[in-house]
Motif scaffolding. Structure first.
Motif, PDB file in Angstrom:
ATOM      1  N   SER A 176       0.850  -1.231  -0.281  1.00 55.10           N
ATOM      2  CA  SER A 176       0.008   0.054   0.163  1.00 55.10           C
ATOM      3  C   SER A 176       1.007   1.473   0.179  1.00 55.10           C
ATOM      4  O   SER A 176       0.773   2.118   0.525  1.00 55.10           O
ATOM      5  CB  SER A 176      -1.562   0.072   1.180  1.00 55.10           C
ATOM      6  OG  SER A 176      -0.382  -0.189   2.483  1.00 55.10           O
ATOM      7  N   GLY A 177       1.852   1.579  -0.433  1.00 54.59           N
ATOM      8  CA  GLY A 177       2.683   2.222  -0.740  1.00 54.59           C
ATOM      9  C   GLY A 177       2.726   3.193  -1.453  1.00 54.59           C
ATOM     10  O   GLY A 177       3.504   4.394  -1.635  1.00 54.59           O
ATOM     11  N   PHE A 178       1.804   2.799  -2.252  1.00 54.96           N
ATOM     12  CA  PHE A 178       1.830   3.513  -3.512  1.00 54.96           C
ATOM     13  C   PHE A 178       0.734   4.824  -3.301  1.00 54.96           C
ATOM     14  O   PHE A 178      -0.275   4.117  -2.369  1.00 54.96           O
ATOM     15  CB  PHE A 178       1.013   3.310  -4.761  1.00 54.96           C
ATOM     16  CG  PHE A 178       2.156   2.261  -5.928  1.00 54.96           C
ATOM     17  CD1 PHE A 178       3.878   2.891  -6.222  1.00 54.96           C
ATOM     18  CD2 PHE A 178       1.999   1.187  -5.548  1.00 54.96           C
ATOM     19  CE1 PHE A 178       4.417   1.718  -6.119  1.00 54.96           C
ATOM     20  CE2 PHE A 178       2.818   0.186  -6.355  1.00 54.96           C
ATOM     21  CZ  PHE A 178       3.839   0.911  -6.575  1.00 54.96           C
ATOM     22  N   ILE A 204      -2.359  -2.990  -3.853  1.00 51.06           N
ATOM     23  CA  ILE A 204      -1.761  -4.080  -4.600  1.00 51.06           C
ATOM     24  C   ILE A 204      -1.570  -5.324  -3.725  1.00 51.06           C
ATOM     25  O   ILE A 204      -1.131  -5.415  -3.220  1.00 51.06           O
ATOM     26  CB  ILE A 204      -0.911  -4.030  -5.096  1.00 51.06           C
ATOM     27  CG1 ILE A 204      -1.067  -2.325  -6.214  1.00 51.06           C
ATOM     28  CG2 ILE A 204      -0.235  -5.063  -6.198  1.00 51.06           C
ATOM     29  CD1 ILE A 204       0.325  -1.712  -7.006  1.00 51.06           C
ATOM     30  N   ARG A 205      -2.365  -6.297  -3.705  1.00 54.58           N
ATOM     31  CA  ARG A 205      -2.675  -7.724  -3.683  1.00 54.58           C
ATOM     32  C   ARG A 205      -1.871  -8.712  -4.355  1.00 54.58           C
ATOM     33  O   ARG A 205      -2.367  -8.193  -5.633  1.00 54.58           O
ATOM     34  CB  ARG A 205      -3.581  -8.258  -2.918  1.00 54.58           C
ATOM     35  CG  ARG A 205      -3.699  -9.624  -2.538  1.00 54.58           C
ATOM     36  CD  ARG A 205      -4.506 -10.038  -1.706  1.00 54.58           C
ATOM     37  NE  ARG A 205      -4.677 -11.211  -1.418  1.00 54.58           N
ATOM     38  CZ  ARG A 205      -4.951 -12.051  -0.086  1.00 54.58           C
ATOM     39  NH1 ARG A 205      -4.640 -10.495   1.159  1.00 54.58           N
ATOM     40  NH2 ARG A 205      -4.897 -12.902   0.926  1.00 54.58           N
ATOM     41  N   VAL A 206      -0.775  -9.848  -4.216  1.00 55.72           N
ATOM     42  CA  VAL A 206      -0.611 -10.109  -5.420  1.00 55.72           C
ATOM     43  C   VAL A 206      -0.476 -12.231  -4.531  1.00 55.72           C
ATOM     44  O   VAL A 206       0.162 -12.191  -3.402  1.00 55.72           O
ATOM     45  CB  VAL A 206       0.672  -9.817  -6.047  1.00 55.72           C
ATOM     46  CG1 VAL A 206       2.310 -10.299  -4.985  1.00 55.72           C
ATOM     47  CG2 VAL A 206       1.277 -11.091  -7.260  1.00 55.72           C
ATOM     48  N   GLU A 220      -7.001  -2.817  -5.335  1.00 52.67           N
ATOM     49  CA  GLU A 220      -7.934  -1.219  -5.247  1.00 52.67           C
ATOM     50  C   GLU A 220      -7.150  -0.041  -4.875  1.00 52.67           C
ATOM     51  O   GLU A 220      -6.587   0.416  -4.259  1.00 52.67           O
ATOM     52  CB  GLU A 220      -8.174  -2.143  -3.750  1.00 52.67           C
ATOM     53  CG  GLU A 220      -8.883  -3.505  -3.485  1.00 52.67           C
ATOM     54  CD  GLU A 220      -8.930  -3.373  -1.866  1.00 52.67           C
ATOM     55  OE1 GLU A 220      -9.594  -2.800  -1.729  1.00 52.67           O
ATOM     56  OE2 GLU A 220      -8.045  -3.990  -1.096  1.00 52.67           O
ATOM     57  N   TRP A 221      -8.200   0.521  -5.978  1.00 53.49           N
ATOM     58  CA  TRP A 221      -7.007   1.751  -6.740  1.00 53.49           C
ATOM     59  C   TRP A 221      -8.455   2.770  -6.237  1.00 53.49           C
ATOM     60  O   TRP A 221     -10.013   3.396  -6.419  1.00 53.49           O
ATOM     61  CB  TRP A 221      -7.102   2.060  -7.453  1.00 53.49           C
ATOM     62  CG  TRP A 221      -6.213   3.552  -8.156  1.00 53.49           C
ATOM     63  CD1 TRP A 221      -6.352   4.481  -8.002  1.00 53.49           C
ATOM     64  CD2 TRP A 221      -6.730   3.904  -9.547  1.00 53.49           C
ATOM     65  NE1 TRP A 221      -6.432   5.679  -8.846  1.00 53.49           N
ATOM     66  CE2 TRP A 221      -6.072   5.710  -9.755  1.00 53.49           C
ATOM     67  CE3 TRP A 221      -7.346   3.105 -10.908  1.00 53.49           C
ATOM     68  CZ2 TRP A 221      -6.540   6.007 -10.810  1.00 53.49           C
ATOM     69  CZ3 TRP A 221      -7.741   4.486 -12.162  1.00 53.49           C
ATOM     70  CH2 TRP A 221      -7.458   5.417 -12.101  1.00 53.49           C
TER      71      TRP A 221
END
Length: 700
Positions: A366-368, A373-375, A432-433
């Motif tokens: 979640s640094g952006f 983002i999850r991978v 998730e954006w």
């Protein structure tokens, strides 16, 4: 059609217009309600991380342990029947439950993915939760999270029509030691013990239950052998006769939590499970089946491994065995085929053993700005390592069964299936954006690569809009698949259904819109509408004459649409009214006719009244209506039914004892679930009449 969609909205509007002013829930009242019904405001199944239910990128439902107790449920099937968009039906074979989500029906129900603590419960042979199921007790369930609609972008195979995740209780949710007993109709009785405690950093939770039931004994007026008797001029049918649905049960769970680690161990045994309405829809009052499942999973997760980073991993092992301790009669004594007479009946049963190893890992970042983002990656090793075939017949060159004397082991001569193994590797990505203060876009895709039928890629996208402080709107699209079961691919020497190794997965694409409206502080309304298209459906196709039976094939499609409306109203500090209405219509594209089996209309309502000091009374209405027959089935539509249930229980307080009483089907309605076409059981599958259960729990 517009009228059908407008009706629930009109009713909701009228409800708002005529609702008298109730007490506004203050903080104390909200805490009180949370104690009675549990926390239903969050969910984890939608994205893999905990988030607010109303903002989750899915059409979802959460049911808590407190909610289960309030409705007086004793089995998982009773709970799932209350979820909008889900109807619990039954198959003739063992009366195994079928979870029909949004009108999607099949005889084995592999289109619904069941998880326990996030790990699949799928059996390899049938691709479902297992036909030798025998119910699932509710005492150790902490919460149930349900997604209606596709989930393959996160969960892969079989997350097709929906996903059901059963989360068992941890130490804090059990809180001490509890001993319970229950007894009721059909000579049903069970006893259980639960324990939850902490020892330093170690959380310990344990559960053990033993139970037994003779099962309801409703009468099957005519069965598949009835029609065969007319053709063969025999009198072998055992109909009219009662269904055979009793069983013995053992359930056990152990949970250990230590800091960032979690270990779950489970065992589920069903013994002397009756054959329901018969393996071949011909009554078998003596046949019994047995299943054992052992599962364990170890997980580790750190949500703050480094700034912006979270990671986790899970390894799980699942062992499933099905055994037939008493011979199953596919057809009763006196059955005659063109190839000869079966004086002891046509007997045949498969035994299987399977083991599943699953490894998975994920990372979140979640640094952006405005992104989470999850991978994830995973590997599954799915091994049906043992098969055995016992029967009293063999097949001739045309595939017709020939009497062969006493029951013998044909595992090396004419096995029903050879051992099979499937390996799977997968990777998924999800973002998730939150690109505006009130708008979040969730997009994800997963690719699965199977060792036996190749790869499949399934995306999803969801837009969630906080339109107002009290209104949330969602627009969702997803694609999902169902993998062919081992039975569908690899069955051989089966007189009814034969496998096809060239099968491809079934696929479905779904478009949904959903709205959550906190109309008042004490009134919540939810509405969802959907449309789906299914392709490459796996069905049986009749074999060329004179060979009997059929072979699995990818054939035809189906499309459907519908809606679901929910309401929860805290009318007073002591009275809660809740309910839902679901509508669906599904069309089989190969015939242009209704796909059949599932109800077009399903209405559920419940009233909970807390009265006196620490007591709750609940009443439930369940109305199931307008179930059509599929094309080619000339029987009239399945009869509608309404059932009423009543329950009374004491709420847990300082008293060490809790008591409960439940009456199901109070007015003794004739409840029937549809038997499969072409109507081998003409009058369908009768369910239980009025039933009464009493229980007591002592807390130490």
């Amino acid at each position: 059609m517009k009228t059908l969609y407008a009706l629930p909205l009109t009713l909701a509007t009228l409800l708002l217009a005529h609702v008298p002013v109730a007490h506004s829930a203050d903080a104390g009242e909200e805490e009180d309600l949370a104690l009675v019904y549990g926390d239903k405001s969050t969910i984890s199944i939608a994205t893999g991380s905990k988030q607010q239910l109303r903002r989750a990128p899915a059409v979802a439902t959460v049911i808590t342990a407190e909610d289960i107790a309030a409705m007086g449920a004793t089995d998982l099937d009773e709970v799932l029947e209350t979820v909008p968009g889900i109807h619990v039906s039954n198959a003739p074979n063992t009366y195994s439950s079928l979870y029909l989500i949004r009108g999607i029906y099949s005889g084995q129900n592999p289109q619904t993915l069941m998880l326990q603590n996030g790990v699949p419960m799928t059996t390899l042979f049938q691709g479902n939760k297992g036909n030798i199921w025998g119910g699932y007790p509710v005492e150790n369930i902490a919460r149930i999270e349900v997604i209606r609609g596709p989930g393959s972008a996160l969960y892969g195979a079989d997350a097709y029509s929906g996903v059901i995740n059963i989360i068992t209780k941890n130490a804090a949710e059990i809180g001490g030691t509890h001993v319970g007993v229950r007894a009721g109709s059909f000579d049903t009785r069970s006893a259980w013990v639960q324990h939850g405690s902490k020892a330093g950093d170690l959380d310990i939770s344990a559960y053990l239950r033993a139970g037994k039931t003779d099962g309801q004994r409703r009468i099957i007026e005519a069965d598949a052998q009835t029609a065969r008797d007319r053709t063969a001029r025999t009198s072998a049918s055992l109909a009219p006769g009662p269904v055979n649905v009793g069983y013995d049960a053992i359930d056990a769970n152990l949970g250990l939590g230590y800091r960032k680690w979690r270990l779950n161990v489970g065992y589920k045994q069903r013994d002397d499970l009756g054959t329901g309405a018969g393996i071949s829809s011909a009554l078998d009052p003596v046949g019994k089946e047995k299943s054992e499942r052992f599962n364990t999973d170890l997980s580790w997760a750190d949500s703050q491994l480094a700034p912006g980073w979270g990671v986790g991993a899970t390894v799980s092992y699942f062992e499933y065995r099905q055994r037939i301790p008493v011979d199953l009669r596919l057809w009763p004594p006196g059955t005659r085929f063109p190839t000869g007479l079966f004086p002891e009946g046509m007997i045949g049963h498969p035994d299987t053993s399977e083991r599943q190893m699953r490894l998975s890992a994920f990372a979140t970042y979640s640094g952006f700005d405005d992104h989470s983002i999850r991978v994830g990656v995973g590997h599954d090793d799915l091994n049906l390592y043992e098969t055995a075939t016992y029967k009293n017949y063999i097949f001739d060159a045309a595939g017709m069964p020939i009497p062969a004397g006493p029951v013998a082991d044909y595992s090396l001569i004419q096995p029903f299936m050879l051992p099979q193994r499937r390996k799977l590797d997968y990777v998924y990505l999800q973002d998730e954006w939150q690109f505006a203060r009130d708008l979040t876009l969730t997009a994800g895709v997963r690719h699965d690569r199977y060792s036996d039928f190749g790869g499949t890629t399934n995306p999803r996208v969801a837009l969630v809009w906080d339109a107002a402080l009290d209104v949330t709107a969602k627009l969702l699209y997803g694609r999902a698949f169902r993998a062919p079961s081992f039975s569908e691919q690899y069955s051989i020497n089966n007189p009814v259904q034969r496998g096809n190794p060239d099968l491809s997965p079934e696929t479905i694409s779904t478009l949904e819109a959903a709205f959550a409206w906190q109309a008042r502080r004490d009134l919540q309304l939810n509405l969802s509408v959907f449309r789906y298209n299914m392709d490459d459906i796996i069905r049986t196709v009749p074999n060329p004459a004179p060979a009997p039976g059929s072979t699995f094939s990818n054939t035809g499609g189906q499309h459907g649409h519908g809606m679901e409306l929910e309401a929860v109203w805290d009318a007073t500090r002591t009275l809660r009214l809740s309910g839902n209405y679901s509508y669906q219509r599904s069309i089989d594209e190969s015939t242009g006719r209704d796909a059949g089996y599932a109800p077009h209309h399903h209405l559920y309502g419940r009233a909970d009244w807390r009265f006196a000091s620490g007591w709750m009374a609940s009443t439930q209405l369940n109305w199931v209506a307008d179930r059509k027959r599929p094309a080619g089935d000339r029987r009239p539509p399945v009869a509608d039914y309404k059932t009423f249930d009543l329950s009374l229980r004491s709420l847990r307080g300082n008293n060490k004892w809790e008591f409960g009483a439940t009456v199901r089907n109070l007015f003794n309605a004739d409840v029937r679930e549809p038997s499969p076409a072409p109507g081998l059981i003409p009058n369908d599958l009768p369910l239980a009449p009025r039933a009464i259960y009493l229980q007591a729990v002592y807390s130490m």
